[in-house]
Scaffold this active site. Structure first.
Site, mmCIF file in Angstrom:
data_model
loop_
_atom_site.group_PDB
_atom_site.id
_atom_site.type_symbol
_atom_site.label_atom_id
_atom_site.label_comp_id
_atom_site.label_asym_id
_atom_site.label_seq_id
_atom_site.Cartn_x
_atom_site.Cartn_y
_atom_site.Cartn_z
ATOM 1 C CG ASN A 1 -34.860 -1.593 -0.030
ATOM 2 O OD1 ASN A 1 -35.493 -2.643 -0.158
ATOM 3 N ND2 ASN A 1 -33.869 -1.249 -0.838
ATOM 4 C CD1 TRP A 2 -38.032 -3.837 5.556
ATOM 5 C CD2 TRP A 2 -39.470 -5.559 5.387
ATOM 6 N NE1 TRP A 2 -39.045 -3.641 6.475
ATOM 7 C CE2 TRP A 2 -39.942 -4.684 6.400
ATOM 8 C CE3 TRP A 2 -40.208 -6.708 5.104
ATOM 9 C CZ2 TRP A 2 -41.111 -4.935 7.112
ATOM 10 C CZ3 TRP A 2 -41.381 -6.956 5.806
ATOM 11 C CH2 TRP A 2 -41.824 -6.072 6.807
ATOM 12 C CE LYS A 3 -30.786 -2.545 0.599
ATOM 13 N NZ LYS A 3 -29.380 -2.174 0.526
ATOM 14 C CG HIS B 1 -31.800 -0.304 -4.574
ATOM 15 N ND1 HIS B 1 -30.568 -0.917 -4.469
ATOM 16 C CD2 HIS B 1 -32.034 0.289 -3.379
ATOM 17 C CE1 HIS B 1 -30.090 -0.694 -3.253
ATOM 18 N NE2 HIS B 1 -30.946 0.035 -2.569
ATOM 19 C CD GLU C 1 -28.786 -3.574 -2.757
ATOM 20 O OE1 GLU C 1 -29.915 -4.063 -2.644
ATOM 21 O OE2 GLU C 1 -28.169 -3.043 -1.808
ATOM 22 C CD GLU D 1 -30.660 3.988 -1.553
ATOM 23 O OE1 GLU D 1 -31.094 3.878 -0.410
ATOM 24 O OE2 GLU D 1 -30.541 3.024 -2.329
ATOM 25 N N GLY E 1 -24.835 -0.248 2.734
ATOM 26 C CA GLY E 1 -24.472 -1.488 3.403
ATOM 27 C C GLY E 1 -23.017 -1.538 3.828
ATOM 28 C CB SER F 1 -24.512 3.393 6.223
ATOM 29 O OG SER F 1 -23.957 2.321 5.473
ATOM 30 N N GLY G 1 -31.985 0.620 4.641
ATOM 31 C CA GLY G 1 -31.822 -0.811 4.408
ATOM 32 C C GLY G 1 -31.708 -1.558 5.722
ATOM 33 N N GLY G 2 -30.466 -1.896 6.098
ATOM 34 C CA GLY G 2 -30.209 -2.716 7.283
ATOM 35 C C GLY G 2 -30.977 -2.304 8.530
HETATM 36 P P1 13P Z 1 -28.293 0.365 4.058
HETATM 37 O O1 13P Z 1 -29.141 1.287 4.918
HETATM 38 O O2 13P Z 1 -28.269 -1.034 4.531
HETATM 39 O O3 13P Z 1 -26.952 0.962 3.796
HETATM 40 O O4 13P Z 1 -29.035 0.297 2.638
HETATM 41 C C1 13P Z 1 -29.397 1.470 2.018
HETATM 42 C C2 13P Z 1 -30.257 1.123 0.842
HETATM 43 O O5 13P Z 1 -29.784 0.587 -0.126
HETATM 44 C C3 13P Z 1 -31.684 1.422 0.932
HETATM 45 O O6 13P Z 1 -32.309 1.254 -0.289
#
Ligand code: 13P
Length: 248
Positions: A9-11, A94, A96, A164, A170, A210, A231-232
Site C-alpha cells: 500500500n503505497w499510500k 483503511h 487512515e 491492521e 507506521g 510495520s 505500507g512503508g
Molecule cells: P506500515 O507498514 O507503514 O506500518 O503501514 C501499514 C499499512 O497501513 C498498510 O495498509
C-alpha cells in the site's frame, strides 16, 4: 490451503514516474514468488504502472473506490474507471480513511460491494485502536466491523481481509506474531458465525502494521496469517521483495 497474498500500500507516495521505476526494479526480484503479489498505488499512477506491470506476476490495486457507478461526485473515482486499467484489488476501509476521511462501516460496506460488482477483489481493512486494545475491547470492535463493514456478502471468501491494528501502523510497533495470529483467528471465527464455516476457512486474512523484511518470516509462519498489507516497506523494491520472498 489458502494462497498467501502480499500487497503493498503505497499510500500517498510515489509520482507516476517514481512508481514505474519502483515496479521495474521490483519485477525481476519477485518473479519467483510463491504467493499472490499486488501493489496498491495512487489513482494517478494507475495507467503507467498498469502498463509497466503487463506480463509480470504483480497485480495492480487501488487504495479506494467510490460506491456509486457514476454521477455527480466531484473528485471521486468509480470502480469501472479502475477496471478499465486492469485494477484487480481495491483497499477499502483503511484506518487512515476511517479516521481522517470519515469512512464509516456503512460507507466501507458500500465501497466493498461496488468493487465486487465490478469484478474486483476488495481488501477490507479492520483493526482496533490502542485504547480499544488496552481496554479489552479488541474483539468487540472487530466483531462490530465484521458485522457492519462486511454486511450483505454471500461468500466472505470473495474478499481479502486485512487485519491492521491501528497502533501498529507506521509506528514501528508490530503486533507480536502470536497476537496477530490470535486476533486473526478471532476474525475468522466471527466470519464463520456471520457467514459460513466453509467460506471462513477459505477467506484470506492479511496482517498489516510495520511488517518488514525482518519480522515477515515469523509473522508468515503463523497458521492464521495469510499475507501482509505493507505500507512503508513497500516503497523500496528490495525491502518489499524480501517480504514477498519470505519463504525463500
Ligand atoms: P506500515 O507498514 O507503514 O506500518 O503501514 C501499514 C499499512 O497501513 C498498510 O495498509
Amino acid at each position: 490451503m489458502r494462497r498467501p497474498i502480499i500487497a503493498g500500500n503505497w499510500k500517498m507516495n510515489m509520482t507516476s514516474a517514481q512508481g514505474v521505476r519502483l515496479v521495474e526494479e521490483l519485477k525481476p526480484l519477485v518473479a519467483d514468488a510463491d504467493c499472490d503479489v499486488a501493489v496498491c498505488v495512487p489513482f494517478t499512477d494507475i495507467p503507467a504502472v498498469s502498463a509497466a506491470l503487463k506480463g509480470s506476476n504483480i497485480r495492480l490495486g487501488a487504495q479506494n473506490v467510490h460506491f456509486a457507478e457514476n454521477g455527480a461526485y466531484t473528485g471521486e473515482i468509480s470502480a469501472q474507471m479502475l477496471k478499465e486499467f486492469g485494477v484487480e484489488y481495491v483497499i477499502v476501509g483503511h484506518s487512515e480513511r476511517r479516521r481522517m476521511f470519515d469512512d464509516t462501516d456503512e460507507v466501507v460496506n458500500m465501497r466493498m460491494h461496488a468493487a465486487l460488482a465490478a469484478g474486483m477483489t476488495p481488501i477490507v481493512c479492520l483493526g482496533e485502536t490502542l485504547e480499544q486494545r488496552e481496554g479489552g475491547e479488541t474483539e468487540g470492535c472487530l466483531s462490530y466491523q465484521v458485522e457492519h463493514s462486511l454486511k450483505g456478502l454471500d461468500d466472505v471468501s470473495k474478499i481479502v481481509i486485512a487485519y491492521e491494528p491501528i497502533w501498529a501502523i507506521g509506528t514501528g510497533r508490530t503486533a507480536t506474531a502470536q497476537q496477530a495470529n490470535d486476533t486473526i483467528a478471532y476474525i475468522r471465527k466471527k466470519c464463520a458465525e456471520v457467514f459460513c464455516p466453509k467460506c471462513a476457512e477459505k477467506v484470506r486474512i492479511q496482517y498489516g502494521g510495520s511488517m518488514n523484511a525482518g519480522n515477515c518470516k515469523e509473522l508468515m509462519a503463523m497458521p492464521e496469517i495469510d499475507g501482509g498489507l505493507i505500507g512503508g516497506a513497500s516503497l523500496k523494491a528490495a525491502d518489499f521483495a524480501a517480504i514477498v520472498r519470505y519463504n525463500k
